[in-house]
Each structure stands twice: as structure tokens, then as C-alpha cells.
Design an enzyme around this catalytic site. Structure first.
Site, PDB file in Angstrom:
ATOM      1  N   CYS A  33      40.551  45.659  47.171  1.00 51.94           N
ATOM      2  CA  CYS A  33      41.882  46.132  47.589  1.00 51.94           C
ATOM      3  C   CYS A  33      41.996  47.650  47.605  1.00 51.94           C
ATOM      4  CB  CYS A  33      42.950  45.569  46.655  1.00 51.94           C
ATOM      5  SG  CYS A  33      42.714  46.148  44.973  1.00 51.94           S
ATOM      6  N   CYS A 102      42.367  41.370  40.010  1.00 50.67           N
ATOM      7  CA  CYS A 102      43.035  42.592  39.564  1.00 50.67           C
ATOM      8  C   CYS A 102      42.676  42.919  38.119  1.00 50.67           C
ATOM      9  CB  CYS A 102      44.542  42.458  39.695  1.00 50.67           C
ATOM     10  SG  CYS A 102      45.061  41.896  41.311  1.00 50.67           S
TER      11      CYS A 102
HETATM   12 FE1  FES Z   1      44.422  45.645  43.850  1.00 46.54          FE
HETATM   13 FE2  FES Z   1      45.600  43.959  42.301  1.00 46.54          FE
HETATM   14  S1  FES Z   1      45.708  44.029  44.452  1.00 46.54           S
HETATM   15  S2  FES Z   1      44.173  45.455  41.726  1.00 46.54           S
END
Ligand code: FES
Length: 122
Positions: A33, A102
Site C-alpha cells: 500500500c 497492516c
Molecule cells: Fe497500508 Fe494499512 S493500508 S498499512
């Protein structure tokens, strides 16, 4: 979908900030992400006396960062090194499956900071 503990640590994160002259600093990015977490350590007599974090990321990343600081303070370096991402997620009473990645940031950044501490103090 988030537990009360996740919401608490997200809304009221513990140990946010930086430590001047930190004994160890670790930074990791989450490839999936692009979020980033940085962790700062103060160590005395092999015990983690203080931990602060800065996370540029989602709510779950902030909650896990906050939790890992609370779990690490007071531990020896070796105890902190065996703290896992799963243990952090468990301490928050779990994360939704889609957000488990995450939690990778939290323990990984802590371990990086310990590695940095060991390199500087060996
Ligand atoms: Fe990136 Fe949670 S979406 S750490």
C-alpha cells in the site's frame, strides 16, 4: 469491523512522535500500500525505556504502531525481538483479514530499530 481496542489505539494513539538522539531508529514501508512507519528507541541497560513512532498510513497501521510501542516498553532487547506481528494484532483483539498486512509494519519497524541499536552499540 474493527475491535474496540483498534478504535481506541487509532483514535488515541500512544507514544506518537520522535526521540531526540534515539539509540535506534527503524523504518519500514508496506509494499502493498506504500504506507510507512518509523520507530525510535531509547535503551538503557539492555531494556527498552521509551519508544515513539510516526506512521504515515491507514488506521490499522496507526493502531498496530501504537500497540507495539506499549508492548515493547519495559522489555529487554531480546524479548522485543521476538514480538511478532501476529502478537500485536492479537493484543488488539484481532484485525479484519484484509487489514492483517497492516500489522506487518509494527513489529518489523521495531525489529529494524533494534537492529540499528545493535549495530550502533556493538
Ligand atoms: Fe497500508 Fe494499512 S493500508 S498499512
Amino acid at each position: 469491523m474493527y475491535t474496540d481496542k483498534v478504535m481506541d489505539h487509532f483514535s488515541n494513539p500512544r507514544n506518537v512522535g520522535e526521540i531526540d538522539n534515539a539509540d535506534g531508529v527503524g523504518e519500514v514501508g508496506n509494499a502493498s500500500c506504500g504506507d510507512i512507519m518509523k520507530i525510535f528507541l531509547k535503551v538503557e541497560d539492555n531494556i527498552i525505556k521509551d519508544v515513539k513512532f510516526k506512521t504515515f498510513g491507514c488506521g490499522a497501521a496507526i493502531a498496530t504502531s501504537s500497540m507495539v510501542t506499549e508492548m515493547a516498553i519495559g522489555k529487554t532487547i531480546d524479548e522485543a525481538l521476538i514480538l511478532t506481528n501476529e502478537a500485536v494484532a492479537e493484543a488488539l483483539d484481532g484485525l479484519p483479514p484484509a487489514k492483517m498486512h497492516c500489522s506487518n509494519l509494527a513489529a518489523d519497524a521495531l525489529h529494524e530499530a533494534i537492529k540499528d541499536y545493535k549495530e550502533q552499540h556493538s
